[in-house]
Design an enzyme around this catalytic site. Structure first.
Site, PDB file in Angstrom:
ATOM      1  N   SER A 143       2.582  -9.425  -5.852  1.00 25.71           N
ATOM      2  CA  SER A 143       1.629  -8.284  -5.844  1.00 25.71           C
ATOM      3  C   SER A 143       1.885  -7.218  -4.831  1.00 25.71           C
ATOM      4  O   SER A 143       2.359  -7.840  -3.640  1.00 25.71           O
ATOM      5  CB  SER A 143       0.335  -8.643  -5.936  1.00 25.71           C
ATOM      6  N   TYR A 157      -5.442 -13.894  -0.775  1.00 25.68           N
ATOM      7  CA  TYR A 157      -4.441 -13.751  -1.703  1.00 25.68           C
ATOM      8  C   TYR A 157      -3.262 -12.900  -1.288  1.00 25.68           C
ATOM      9  O   TYR A 157      -2.123 -13.260  -1.673  1.00 25.68           O
ATOM     10  CB  TYR A 157      -5.091 -13.014  -2.826  1.00 25.68           C
TER      11      TYR A 157
END
Ligand SMILES: NC(=O)c1ccc[n+]([C@@H]2O[C@H](COP(=O)([O-])OP(=O)(O)OC[C@H]3O[C@@H](n4cnc5c(N)ncnc54)[C@H](O)[C@@H]3O)[C@@H](O)[C@H]2O)c1
Length: 245
Positions: A143, A157
């Site tokens: 990501s 994350y």
């Protein structure tokens, strides 16, 4: 081009959204696809839908954070030529969105478990066989949170995704002479029902739309194929032009 008919692929977290798109595309290119998900019903439903469409797919439910379960499952599957590390937090809002100061060690452990340890566990389980056979493809779905960072309340994350990117680069270099490539895809805003990136970021996508599972799957098909043998240790930004490099 991108014929995967001799290949066995394991796609983690393939029970919905992006992972399902990847599994379906690899199967359409001829691969035998092991459809992993921690949720048994999801894995079985996706494998069945691929078979209904004429592809070869087998459900392989296990938790990527459980190294013992991963090892047992991979031993049962046999040789894995293509590993796609897709399992992670995403569309089903399993991720806690909070400023770092409001998070607990349990919150960040959960994020790092699936996004980093899950990748290490799966790579460890398949790598020896790839080295032995002199061919392998490892693809990790990451990501922009792991490359650029974000202020959307997903610091652990980001740490998990960024850690996996660093791991993948070293894994690639360590195994570059063994016929194995290892690349990562850093995704931008995706159209999977995620609230991960909204507002300002959504409006700033140069191509004017969110990414789709099909966008990711097409790149995975290339990275899984013989034709991509000279691309390794890369983090490819698939983000509609958000992060030119
Ligand atoms: N959706 C987005 O906007 C977006 C953006 C950037 C990156 N990503 C990344 O792309 C990947 C896929 O995203 P998505 O939106 O399709 O996710 P999703 O949450 O919709 O699907 C992930 C799947 O993984 C499974 N899963 C979760 N933990 C697991 C575990 N421990 N073991 C096995 N399976 C597990 C879930 O059950 C689910 O079916 C993720 O790694 C995510 O972090 C997504």
């Amino acid at each position: 081009m991108f014929d995967l008919s001799r290949r066995t692929a394991l796609v983690t977290g393939a029970g919905q959204n992006i992972g399902t798109g990847i599994a379906r595309t690899l199967a359409a290119r001829g691969a035998t696809v092991y459809v992993n998900d921690v949720l048994v019903d999801r894995a079985e439903a996706v494998a069945e839908s691929i078979r209904v469409d004429g592809g070869h797919a087998v459900a392989a439910p296990f938790d990527v954070t459980d190294s013992g379960a991963v090892g047992t499952a991979v031993a049962g599957i046999g040789p894995v030529d293509v590993l796609v590390n897709n399992a992670g937090n995403g569309g089903d809002r399993s991720m806690v969105l909070k400023p770092f100061l409001d998070l607990t060690p349990d919150d960040w452990r959960a994020a790092i478990d699936v996004n980093l340890y899950g990748v290490l566990n799966c790579c460890h389980a398949v790598l020896a066989g790839m080295v032995e056979r002199g061919w392998g493809r490892v693809i990790t779905i990451s990501s922009l949170a792991g490359t650029m960072g974000t202020r959307l309340g997903v610091t652990p994350y980001s740490a998990g995704k960024g850690g996996a990117l660093a791991f993948m680069r070293s894994l690639a270099l360590e195994n570059a002479r063994s016929g194995i490539t290892a690349n990562s895809i850093a995704l931008g805003l995706m159209d999977t029902g995620s609230g991960e990136t909204t507002g300002e970021i959504a409006r700033s996508i140069p191509v004017g739309r969110r990414g789709t599972p099909a966008d990711v799957a097409a790149l995975c098909a290339y990275l899984a194929a013989d034709e991509s043998s000279w691309i390794t240790a890369q983090t490819i930004h698939l983000d509609g032009g958000v992060s030119p490099t």
